[in-house]
Design a protein around this motif. Structure first.
Motif, PDB file in Angstrom:
ATOM      1  N   THR A 157      -4.305   1.352   0.622  1.00 29.51           N
ATOM      2  CA  THR A 157      -3.142   1.015  -0.215  1.00 29.51           C
ATOM      3  C   THR A 157      -3.113  -0.472  -0.518  1.00 29.51           C
ATOM      4  OG1 THR A 157      -1.851   2.859   0.695  1.00 29.51           O
ATOM      5  CG2 THR A 157      -0.625   1.033  -0.310  1.00 29.51           C
ATOM      6  N   ARG A 158      -3.215  -1.266   0.535  1.00 28.79           N
ATOM      7  CA  ARG A 158      -3.175  -2.715   0.332  1.00 28.79           C
ATOM      8  C   ARG A 158      -4.371  -3.175  -0.503  1.00 28.79           C
ATOM      9  NH1 ARG A 158      -0.423  -2.927   5.658  1.00 28.79           N
ATOM     10  NH2 ARG A 158       1.509  -4.087   5.291  1.00 28.79           N
ATOM     11  N   PHE A 161      -3.812  -2.277  -4.342  1.00 30.81           N
ATOM     12  CA  PHE A 161      -2.795  -3.039  -5.061  1.00 30.81           C
ATOM     13  C   PHE A 161      -3.116  -4.534  -5.075  1.00 30.81           C
ATOM     14  CE2 PHE A 161      -0.372   0.911  -4.318  1.00 30.81           C
ATOM     15  CZ  PHE A 161       0.008   1.151  -5.623  1.00 30.81           C
ATOM     16  N   PHE A 166      -1.179  -7.346  -7.359  1.00 36.60           N
ATOM     17  CA  PHE A 166       0.138  -7.223  -6.740  1.00 36.60           C
ATOM     18  C   PHE A 166       0.262  -8.231  -5.597  1.00 36.60           C
ATOM     19  CE2 PHE A 166      -0.025  -3.353  -9.057  1.00 36.60           C
ATOM     20  CZ  PHE A 166       1.275  -2.903  -9.218  1.00 36.60           C
ATOM     21  N   GLU A 168       2.179  -9.013  -1.989  1.00 36.05           N
ATOM     22  CA  GLU A 168       2.957  -8.368  -0.922  1.00 36.05           C
ATOM     23  C   GLU A 168       4.060  -9.333  -0.485  1.00 36.05           C
ATOM     24  OE1 GLU A 168       2.493  -5.709   3.105  1.00 36.05           O
ATOM     25  OE2 GLU A 168       0.724  -6.711   2.293  1.00 36.05           O
ATOM     26  N   LYS A 207      13.645  -5.761  -4.992  1.00 33.78           N
ATOM     27  CA  LYS A 207      12.402  -5.785  -5.773  1.00 33.78           C
ATOM     28  C   LYS A 207      12.708  -6.012  -7.250  1.00 33.78           C
ATOM     29  CE  LYS A 207      11.665  -0.734  -6.214  1.00 33.78           C
ATOM     30  NZ  LYS A 207      10.690   0.331  -5.861  1.00 33.78           N
ATOM     31  N   ARG A 217       4.339  -8.602 -10.206  1.00 34.10           N
ATOM     32  CA  ARG A 217       3.878  -7.386  -9.537  1.00 34.10           C
ATOM     33  C   ARG A 217       4.103  -7.522  -8.028  1.00 34.10           C
ATOM     34  NH1 ARG A 217      -1.459  -4.771 -12.491  1.00 34.10           N
ATOM     35  NH2 ARG A 217      -0.517  -4.686 -14.563  1.00 34.10           N
ATOM     36  N   ILE A 219       4.403  -5.543  -4.119  1.00 34.63           N
ATOM     37  CA  ILE A 219       4.076  -4.385  -3.282  1.00 34.63           C
ATOM     38  C   ILE A 219       4.560  -4.670  -1.852  1.00 34.63           C
ATOM     39  CG2 ILE A 219       1.767  -5.294  -2.781  1.00 34.63           C
ATOM     40  CD1 ILE A 219       2.651  -1.575  -2.987  1.00 34.63           C
ATOM     41  N   GLN A 220       5.012  -3.641  -1.167  1.00 34.69           N
ATOM     42  CA  GLN A 220       5.412  -3.787   0.227  1.00 34.69           C
ATOM     43  C   GLN A 220       5.335  -2.422   0.912  1.00 34.69           C
ATOM     44  OE1 GLN A 220       9.210  -5.431   2.902  1.00 34.69           O
ATOM     45  NE2 GLN A 220       9.514  -4.941   0.765  1.00 34.69           N
ATOM     46  N   VAL A 241       5.669   3.038   0.359  1.00 34.61           N
ATOM     47  CA  VAL A 241       4.812   2.147  -0.410  1.00 34.61           C
ATOM     48  C   VAL A 241       5.655   1.773  -1.622  1.00 34.61           C
ATOM     49  CG1 VAL A 241       2.648   1.867  -1.651  1.00 34.61           C
ATOM     50  CG2 VAL A 241       2.741   3.334   0.390  1.00 34.61           C
ATOM     51  N   LEU A 243       6.853  -0.543  -4.814  1.00 29.99           N
ATOM     52  CA  LEU A 243       6.225  -1.424  -5.797  1.00 29.99           C
ATOM     53  C   LEU A 243       7.101  -1.582  -7.029  1.00 29.99           C
ATOM     54  CD1 LEU A 243       4.624   0.321  -8.375  1.00 29.99           C
ATOM     55  CD2 LEU A 243       3.639   1.297  -6.320  1.00 29.99           C
ATOM     56  N   TYR A 260      -4.118   4.856  -8.051  1.00 30.55           N
ATOM     57  CA  TYR A 260      -3.989   4.643  -6.607  1.00 30.55           C
ATOM     58  C   TYR A 260      -4.256   5.928  -5.836  1.00 30.55           C
ATOM     59  CZ  TYR A 260      -1.391   4.600  -2.192  1.00 30.55           C
ATOM     60  OH  TYR A 260      -1.014   4.763  -0.879  1.00 30.55           O
TER      61      TYR A 260
END
Length: 596
Positions: A157-158, A161, A166, A168, A207, A217, A219-220, A241, A243, A260
């Protein structure tokens, strides 16, 4: 006393040893899975997170080492040094089955009591006991594999993105309580007596503010909390997840998310996910009776309203007269399984969902058995069966009522029959998108229109003129991704126009005072230039659950809660001391138990 590791250092994990290590001296650590004493030979299966390797001792080696091995029991923690050699009898059930370690040095790092259950995947023990001793349960291979899979999913995932630009960014865990659809977990403030933080149900507002801040962009892997009744696919604390993207359309976001999921399944499962089909909310409900349909099998809902509109059967006639419909599902070759007793059980299930009953046609013998036969001629029944494509051996289940009753009832019966008739293929992943959700839903209790989504969701542009005049026809720029009947993600394009946002708040019945109290800081932010943006939240726990083929989130969470939101291992929630309560200016009121 327990020995130490001084002088010994692990050189390999148990499950990673192979024929390539033959002739090499290695050091391994782990737990004793099993000890077998053959007199002059002792075998120990040593286990760590990667697997099991067999340790061998004989009485011709160091006597102290041999006697130490003889004293070992299950779940002792050991470190062992020895030569890797070819195994005489190959064990095909483990990855190290071709080799073994001939031990020259052994240390017992920790002794263990007899555990409350055998720590193997074949152990039959109640879930309550396993959860009470979760730290032991987590030693089992299947659970460890699920936790490792979860780690792999988080890593992919990380990677995905990050590669798509993206950032984080962490958002707060102590936030303002705002209406999100479920009850908040509240945290009292020691400094501000009488005031409370809330644990986030999602980072939704933050967000969006990050998009207004220009980060473009986000992501977390966000921890979220909801104080709601639990079920198999729900925990009070869960991971999203999360975003958000700026300067994008709904198509851009859906393409990013679909990419993804393809990357994830390819890297983790070695499976190619094809282009995901799309259904609107209305199409999904009409065909499957669900906004998260399982499309691995057919048995789609059929609308019989036109066919039976002149029927004298009061159940059909009354439903149609009141603006409802008559619909059915056809269970092919199911007459042997769906006996009258089985249909009675399905009828009770239908009533539990909200239907008044269940009409049926069961064609087991030469002539079909129809529950409403006296209201239909033989020719009419034959015409109906021909329309449905029914043959001897089939069963037709019919519900007549308002669509909001008929569709979900048949949708649930369809899932029940899919499992009961074993129609659902194993190891298959059917993904699809659900789009164009209704913006409002009618609440019978309050006799008002309520938002189906959070109040920042953007309606479809062509629906904007009908927000006041025809709320029921307004559709949202919202989208869900579904796999095998499980909702994996939900997302939407957000409102960024200040005046439209105010209009949506008003349509939901919020006063200016309520808007200011709950969302004032966000509404103010929109006044300073907001980019078009949207996003989504994917349930990480649900992704793991569906990949593993599990039925419950408890199987893929390290330390889960049970149905009453308690954790059996640590016995939380638990009382706190009086001083802690005094610091928070909180008094506990004893509630009298109601007489049953």
């Amino acid at each position: 006393m327990a020995e130490t590791m001084n002088g010994l250092k692990r050189t390999s994990y148990c499950g990673r040893l192979s024929k390539e290590n033959i002739g090499k001296e290695e050091v391994v650590c782990g737990w004793v899975q099993k000890q077998r004493d053959k007199g002059h030979l002792i075998f120990i299966d040593l286990r760590d997170r990667t697997g099991v390797v067999q340790l061998v001792f004989d009485d011709g080696t160091d006597r102290e080492v041999f006697e130490k091995a003889a004293s070992v029991h299950s779940e002792y923690v050991l470190i062992a040094k020895g030569m890797i050699r070819q195994r005489e009898a190959i064990n095909t059930e483990i990855s190290t089955g071709e080799i073994e370690m001939y031990v020259s040095e052994l240390r017992i790092l920790s002794k263990a009591q007899t555990p409350p259950f055998e720590i193997t995947d074949k152990s039959k023990v109640k879930e309550e006991l396993r959860l009470k001793y979760r730290y032991l349960d987590l030693r089992r291979k299947t659970l460890q594999e699920k936790m490792i899979l979860r780690h792999q999913i988080a890593k992919v995932t990380r990677d995905y993105f990050y590669e798509n630009d993206f950032l984080e960014i962490e958002t707060p865990m102590l936030i303002k309580s705002t209406p999100e659809g479920a009850r908040d977990y509240l945290v009292p403030s020691r400094i501000h007596h009488g005031k409370f933080y809330a644990l986030p149900q999602s980072p939704q507002i933050y967000k969006q503010l990050l998009m207004l801040s220009g980060f473009d962009r986000y992501i977390q892997l966000a921890r979220c909390f909801r104080d709601e009744d639990l079920r198999a696919d729900r925990q009070p604390e869960f991971t999203q997840v999360d975003l958000e993207m700026s300067f994008v359309t709904q198509e851009d976001i859906m393409d990013m998310l679909e990419g993804y999921m393809r990357r994830l399944y390819k890297e983790v499962k070695g499976i190619d996910i094809p282009k995901m089909p799309r259904l609107t909310f209305n199409e999904a409900m009409e065909r499957y009776g669900s906004d998260k349909p399982d499309t691995r099998f057919g048995m789609e809902i059929i609308n019989l309203t036109e066919q039976v509109k002149d029927s004298s059967f009061p159940v059909f006639a009354n439903a149609i007269a009141e603006g409802g419909s008559v619909r059915c599902i056809v269970a092919k070759n199911a007459a042997a399984t769906l006996t009258r007793k089985a249909i009675d059980k399905l009828t009770e299930q239908a009533k539990g969902i909200g239907a008044k009953g269940l009409a049926f046609i069961r064609w087991a013998d030469e002539k079909p058995n129809c529950s409403f036969a006296k209201f239909m001629s033989e020719e009419e029944l034959t015409a109906l069966l021909n329309t449905l494509g029914c043959e001897q051996g089939d069963v037709v289940l019919i519900v007549a009522d308002k669509d909001r009753v008929v569709l979900p009832t048949l949708g649930q019966l369809r899932l029940t029959l899919g499992k009961q008739l074993e129609l659902i293929p194993e190891g298959q992943y059917n993904f699809l998108w659900i789009t164009e959700f209704p913006f409002f839903e009618w609440d019978e209790e309050s006799q008002t229109w309520l938002a189906m989504h959070h109040p920042f969701t953007m309606p479809l542009e062509e629906c904007l003129p009908y927000i006041d005049s025809d709320p029921g026809s307004v559709r949202a720029q919202a989208y869900d991704m579904v796999v095998n009947g499980v909702e994996l993600l939900s997302g939407s394009i957000r409102i960024t126009d200040y005046e439209l946002q105010q209009k949506m708040f008003e349509a939901l019945g919020l006063t200016d005072e309520e808007i200011e109290a709950k969302f004032g800081f966000l509404v103010d932010a929109y006044k300073y230039g907001a980019p078009p943006h949207g996003g989504a939240a994917l349930g990480l726990d649900r992704i793991v659950m569906t990949m593993c083929g599990c039925d419950s989130l408890r199987d893929v969470v390290a330390f889960p809660k049970v149905q009453n939101a308690s954790e059996l291992m640590s016995q939380c929630p638990s009382p706190v001391d009086q001083k802690s309560l005094d610091d928070l200016a909180i008094a506990i009121t004893e509630m009298e138990k109601e007489e049953e």
